[in-house]
Design a protein around this motif. Structure first.
Motif, PDB file in Angstrom:
ATOM      1  N   LEU A  21      53.301  38.582  50.147  1.00 17.61           N
ATOM      2  CA  LEU A  21      52.307  38.794  49.090  1.00 17.61           C
ATOM      3  C   LEU A  21      52.693  38.029  47.827  1.00 17.61           C
ATOM      4  CD1 LEU A  21      49.841  40.477  47.924  1.00 17.61           C
ATOM      5  CD2 LEU A  21      51.526  42.145  47.191  1.00 17.61           C
ATOM      6  N   ALA A  22      53.972  38.160  47.436  1.00 16.66           N
ATOM      7  CA  ALA A  22      54.435  37.481  46.220  1.00 16.66           C
ATOM      8  C   ALA A  22      54.295  35.966  46.355  1.00 16.66           C
ATOM      9  CB  ALA A  22      55.888  37.853  45.951  1.00 16.66           C
ATOM     10  N   GLU A  23      54.586  35.465  47.544  1.00 16.95           N
ATOM     11  CA  GLU A  23      54.483  34.020  47.774  1.00 16.95           C
ATOM     12  C   GLU A  23      53.046  33.535  47.561  1.00 16.95           C
ATOM     13  OE1 GLU A  23      56.485  32.963  51.431  1.00 16.95           O
ATOM     14  OE2 GLU A  23      55.523  30.983  51.362  1.00 16.95           O
ATOM     15  N   ILE A  24      52.114  34.309  48.121  1.00 13.78           N
ATOM     16  CA  ILE A  24      50.690  33.927  47.961  1.00 13.78           C
ATOM     17  C   ILE A  24      50.302  33.949  46.480  1.00 13.78           C
ATOM     18  CG2 ILE A  24      48.309  34.565  48.529  1.00 13.78           C
ATOM     19  CD1 ILE A  24      49.462  35.824  51.137  1.00 13.78           C
ATOM     20  N   ILE A  25      50.716  35.029  45.777  1.00 16.05           N
ATOM     21  CA  ILE A  25      50.343  35.177  44.349  1.00 16.05           C
ATOM     22  C   ILE A  25      50.974  34.060  43.515  1.00 16.05           C
ATOM     23  CG2 ILE A  25      50.520  36.663  42.306  1.00 16.05           C
ATOM     24  CD1 ILE A  25      50.677  39.080  44.243  1.00 16.05           C
ATOM     25  N   LEU A  26      52.250  33.794  43.754  1.00 10.61           N
ATOM     26  CA  LEU A  26      52.933  32.816  42.906  1.00 10.61           C
ATOM     27  C   LEU A  26      52.511  31.372  43.209  1.00 10.61           C
ATOM     28  CD1 LEU A  26      56.420  34.558  42.805  1.00 10.61           C
ATOM     29  CD2 LEU A  26      54.693  34.518  41.012  1.00 10.61           C
ATOM     30  N   ARG A  27      51.994  31.151  44.410  1.00  8.79           N
ATOM     31  CA  ARG A  27      51.477  29.815  44.719  1.00  8.79           C
ATOM     32  C   ARG A  27      50.109  29.598  44.083  1.00  8.79           C
ATOM     33  NH1 ARG A  27      52.844  28.797  50.988  1.00  8.79           N
ATOM     34  NH2 ARG A  27      54.993  28.120  50.731  1.00  8.79           N
ATOM     35  N   ASP A  28      49.334  30.678  44.034  1.00  9.89           N
ATOM     36  CA  ASP A  28      48.010  30.583  43.415  1.00  9.89           C
ATOM     37  C   ASP A  28      47.951  31.629  42.290  1.00  9.89           C
ATOM     38  OD1 ASP A  28      45.392  30.542  42.696  1.00  9.89           O
ATOM     39  OD2 ASP A  28      44.585  31.041  44.669  1.00  9.89           O
ATOM     40  N   ARG A  29      48.376  31.210  41.091  1.00  4.46           N
ATOM     41  CA  ARG A  29      48.525  32.149  39.977  1.00  4.46           C
ATOM     42  C   ARG A  29      47.189  32.689  39.455  1.00  4.46           C
ATOM     43  NH1 ARG A  29      53.069  33.060  37.321  1.00  4.46           N
ATOM     44  NH2 ARG A  29      54.920  32.289  38.367  1.00  4.46           N
ATOM     45  N   SER A  30      46.089  32.123  39.954  1.00  3.27           N
ATOM     46  CA  SER A  30      44.785  32.633  39.500  1.00  3.27           C
ATOM     47  C   SER A  30      44.617  34.098  39.933  1.00  3.27           C
ATOM     48  CB  SER A  30      43.655  31.766  40.062  1.00  3.27           C
ATOM     49  OG  SER A  30      43.640  31.852  41.470  1.00  3.27           O
ATOM     50  N   PHE A  31      45.364  34.518  40.955  1.00  4.68           N
ATOM     51  CA  PHE A  31      45.310  35.923  41.387  1.00  4.68           C
ATOM     52  C   PHE A  31      45.701  36.855  40.233  1.00  4.68           C
ATOM     53  CE2 PHE A  31      45.644  34.420  45.867  1.00  4.68           C
ATOM     54  CZ  PHE A  31      44.632  35.199  46.413  1.00  4.68           C
ATOM     55  N   LEU A  32      46.631  36.384  39.396  1.00  3.38           N
ATOM     56  CA  LEU A  32      47.140  37.240  38.320  1.00  3.38           C
ATOM     57  C   LEU A  32      46.102  37.534  37.238  1.00  3.38           C
ATOM     58  CD1 LEU A  32      50.731  35.730  37.956  1.00  3.38           C
ATOM     59  CD2 LEU A  32      50.110  37.909  39.008  1.00  3.38           C
ATOM     60  N   SER A  33      45.103  36.678  37.162  1.00  2.00           N
ATOM     61  CA  SER A  33      44.064  36.926  36.154  1.00  2.00           C
ATOM     62  C   SER A  33      42.767  37.443  36.779  1.00  2.00           C
ATOM     63  CB  SER A  33      43.811  35.655  35.336  1.00  2.00           C
ATOM     64  OG  SER A  33      43.606  34.584  36.211  1.00  2.00           O
ATOM     65  N   GLU A  34      42.757  37.604  38.114  1.00  2.00           N
ATOM     66  CA  GLU A  34      41.553  38.141  38.764  1.00  2.00           C
ATOM     67  C   GLU A  34      41.925  39.420  39.511  1.00  2.00           C
ATOM     68  OE1 GLU A  34      39.537  35.045  41.048  1.00  2.00           O
ATOM     69  OE2 GLU A  34      40.275  33.590  39.599  1.00  2.00           O
ATOM     70  N   GLU A  35      41.808  40.542  38.801  1.00  2.00           N
ATOM     71  CA  GLU A  35      42.305  41.826  39.313  1.00  2.00           C
ATOM     72  C   GLU A  35      41.679  42.228  40.651  1.00  2.00           C
ATOM     73  OE1 GLU A  35      42.339  44.866  36.312  1.00  2.00           O
ATOM     74  OE2 GLU A  35      43.074  46.367  37.716  1.00  2.00           O
ATOM     75  N   GLU A  36      40.346  42.094  40.746  1.00  2.00           N
ATOM     76  CA  GLU A  36      39.664  42.522  41.980  1.00  2.00           C
ATOM     77  C   GLU A  36      40.137  41.722  43.189  1.00  2.00           C
ATOM     78  OE1 GLU A  36      37.761  45.120  42.589  1.00  2.00           O
ATOM     79  OE2 GLU A  36      38.158  45.710  40.507  1.00  2.00           O
ATOM     80  N   ARG A  37      40.277  40.421  42.971  1.00  2.00           N
ATOM     81  CA  ARG A  37      40.709  39.532  44.058  1.00  2.00           C
ATOM     82  C   ARG A  37      42.134  39.885  44.499  1.00  2.00           C
ATOM     83  NH1 ARG A  37      41.824  33.787  42.829  1.00  2.00           N
ATOM     84  NH2 ARG A  37      42.451  32.939  44.836  1.00  2.00           N
ATOM     85  N   LEU A  38      42.962  40.163  43.505  1.00  2.00           N
ATOM     86  CA  LEU A  38      44.347  40.522  43.812  1.00  2.00           C
ATOM     87  C   LEU A  38      44.411  41.885  44.530  1.00  2.00           C
ATOM     88  CD1 LEU A  38      47.353  40.010  43.704  1.00  2.00           C
ATOM     89  CD2 LEU A  38      47.410  40.818  41.367  1.00  2.00           C
ATOM     90  N   ASN A  39      43.556  42.821  44.110  1.00  2.00           N
ATOM     91  CA  ASN A  39      43.528  44.138  44.768  1.00  2.00           C
ATOM     92  C   ASN A  39      43.185  43.998  46.252  1.00  2.00           C
ATOM     93  OD1 ASN A  39      44.080  45.193  42.294  1.00  2.00           O
ATOM     94  ND2 ASN A  39      42.049  46.054  41.933  1.00  2.00           N
ATOM     95  N   THR A  40      42.224  43.109  46.549  1.00  2.00           N
ATOM     96  CA  THR A  40      41.830  42.875  47.946  1.00  2.00           C
ATOM     97  C   THR A  40      42.998  42.263  48.721  1.00  2.00           C
ATOM     98  OG1 THR A  40      39.663  42.378  47.036  1.00  2.00           O
ATOM     99  CG2 THR A  40      39.972  41.854  49.354  1.00  2.00           C
ATOM    100  N   LEU A  41      43.696  41.347  48.061  1.00  2.00           N
ATOM    101  CA  LEU A  41      44.837  40.699  48.713  1.00  2.00           C
ATOM    102  C   LEU A  41      45.950  41.717  49.014  1.00  2.00           C
ATOM    103  CD1 LEU A  41      46.054  37.866  49.514  1.00  2.00           C
ATOM    104  CD2 LEU A  41      47.208  37.915  47.310  1.00  2.00           C
ATOM    105  N   ILE A  42      46.172  42.637  48.071  1.00  2.00           N
ATOM    106  CA  ILE A  42      47.214  43.663  48.267  1.00  2.00           C
ATOM    107  C   ILE A  42      46.888  44.498  49.511  1.00  2.00           C
ATOM    108  CG2 ILE A  42      48.213  45.788  47.286  1.00  2.00           C
ATOM    109  CD1 ILE A  42      47.791  44.504  44.488  1.00  2.00           C
TER     110      ILE A  42
END
Lengths: 269, 161
Positions: A241-262
């Motif tokens: 999960l961290a690898e995906i987030i840190l490769r595409d940092r836009s996840f950090l500013s898009e809460e809904e998208r990140l919630n789905t990824l989690i």
């Protein structure tokens, strides 16, 4: 002229004799009689008062003597602790034993059910093909199944929440993230010697595991028994999960998208 | 929604917590501040047609004597330095205190607020303004609610810069 009765002289003499002989007894009898009458009168007067007092005592007993009795009992208990313990021990023992027996029964039923299911020839073959987990792990994991209760992806410095997952409703997640970051900073500052990171916070029924990365940290609250294989598997999933987030940092500013990824990477995986 | 971390710093008893209490309703128990030296509150505000989630870190005492984890200052988008207009000791070393906050947070601009204006007359306030070695952005009263909203709006503007 009236005739004197035949025995009058005799009777008078007898009366005189009786008076002479019983005068003292008569006085005593009269005194005794007076005393009895006096007592009777006194009884009649006092009885209602005594009844009233008894009733009052019965009603207000705790008020009049409560403190004294409590104090006395306290002193007695303090002075005879061994005796009290001896008296209570069997009762407490029975209660504790009863509770343990009840829980063990439930546990036995659960273990039996799991063993029956997991030790069928089919399952043994499946495990043989898959390898990895040992039998005890499988039974424990089934009985006290570990569950991911909460997930927080938090910016390391600011403590701002980037994304989360929750099985139930918890307090304001933004504030939990902020305070968790503050507590983490406090613990690291107070106890860590070489800039080490806080990794685990244990509660009675669940555990908060923290995985630290360069700019974020991921906090996961789990309930149940976290055996080695679950931890290993969870750690792998967190790293993915961290690898995906840190490769595409836009996840950090898009809460809904990140919630789905989690959910996709940690819960459904 | 944009989220920003903002700091409230200043000596003990200057009214930081009171200012937050005026501005925010949603907050954790005040016990935290005496336990770990910080308490986090949240307020969602509207600023120039934008909704901003302010995470306000109320840091206990900032006069250099207290042992506060430096990490509390990291990642902040704005900071407000609060002093008590009625207590000279809270603004006498303001330069030194501001430098410490700037060094720890990496922020250049800090909103400076003089609180408890309700305790002073207009002349006394003027005297304090003369005494303070830096420019004061706002004079507030958490008790009366004067300019509290303005102070936090200025902080929001700063966080968005």
């Amino acid at each position: 002229m009236k005739k004197t009765p035949v025995d009058s002289t005799k009777d008078n003499r007898f009366e005189l004799l009786r008076e002479l002989l019983l005068a003292e007894d008569r006085d005593k009898f009269e005194a005794l009689s007076k005393e009895v009458i006096l007592r009777e009168k006194l009884k009649n007067n006092v009885s209602p008062l005594v009844d009233e007092k008894i009733l009052d005592l019965r009603e207000k007993f705790p008020e009049y003597f409560g403190d004294t009795i409590t104090q006395t009992i306290k002193v007695q208990i303090r002075d005879s602790q061994d005796e009290v313990v001896e008296a209570l021990y069997p009762i407490m023992g029975k209660l504790v034993k009863k509770a343990i027996v009840s829980e063990i029964t439930k546990l036995t039923e659960s273990v039996n059910k799991t063993v029956k299911e997991k030790f069928s020839i089919q399952e043994i073959l499946k495990r043989f093909i898959r390898g990895k987990k040992n039998d005890a792990d499988i039974v424990l994991q089934e009985v006290f199944e570990p569950i991911i209760e909460e997930v927080f992806v938090i910016e390391k410095d600011s403590g701002l929440l980037s994304g989360s997952y929750s099985r139930g409703n918890i307090a304001d997640k933004d504030m939990v993230s902020g305070m968790l970051t503050a507590i983490k900073s406090f613990a690291e500052d107070a106890f860590s010697k070489e800039g080490q990171d806080l990794e685990d916070i244990k509660f009675e029924t669940f555990q908060l595991s923290i995985q630290n990365f360069k700019s974020i940290y991921i906090a996961i609250a789990c309930s149940g028994v976290l055996n080695a294989s679950f931890k290993e598997e969870l750690s792998d999933r967190i790293h993915n999960l961290a690898e995906i987030i840190l490769r595409d940092r836009s996840f950090l500013s898009e809460e809904e998208r990140l919630n789905t990824l989690i959910v996709k990477e940690l819960i459904e995986a | 929604m944009i989220a920003k971390k903002v700091l409230l710093v200043g000596n003990f008893g200057v009214g930081k917590t009171s200012l937050i209490r005026r501005f925010v309703l949603n907050e954790f128990s005040e016990d935290y501040i005496s336990t770990i030296g910080v308490r986090v509150s949240k307020k969602v505000v509207s600023y120039q047609n934008e909704t901003i989630k302010l995470m306000i870190w109320d840091v206990a005492g900032t006069n250099g004597d207290e042992k506060i984890p430096k990490a509390y200052f990291l990642g902040a988008h704005a900071a407000m330095f609060v002093f008590d207009l009625s207590r000279e000791e809270t603004y006498l070393t303001i330069d030194k205190n501001l430098k410490m906050v700037r060094d720890l947070s990496g922020l250049k601009d800090i909103t400076i607020v003089g609180n408890k204006k309700d305790l002073l007359s207009a002349t006394e306030i003027d005297n304090v303004i003369q005494k303070v070695s830096v420019d004061i952005d706002l004079i507030t009263s958490a008790k009366e609610g004067d300019y509290v909203e303005d102070a936090f709006m200025k902080l929001t503007a700063q966080a968005l810069k």
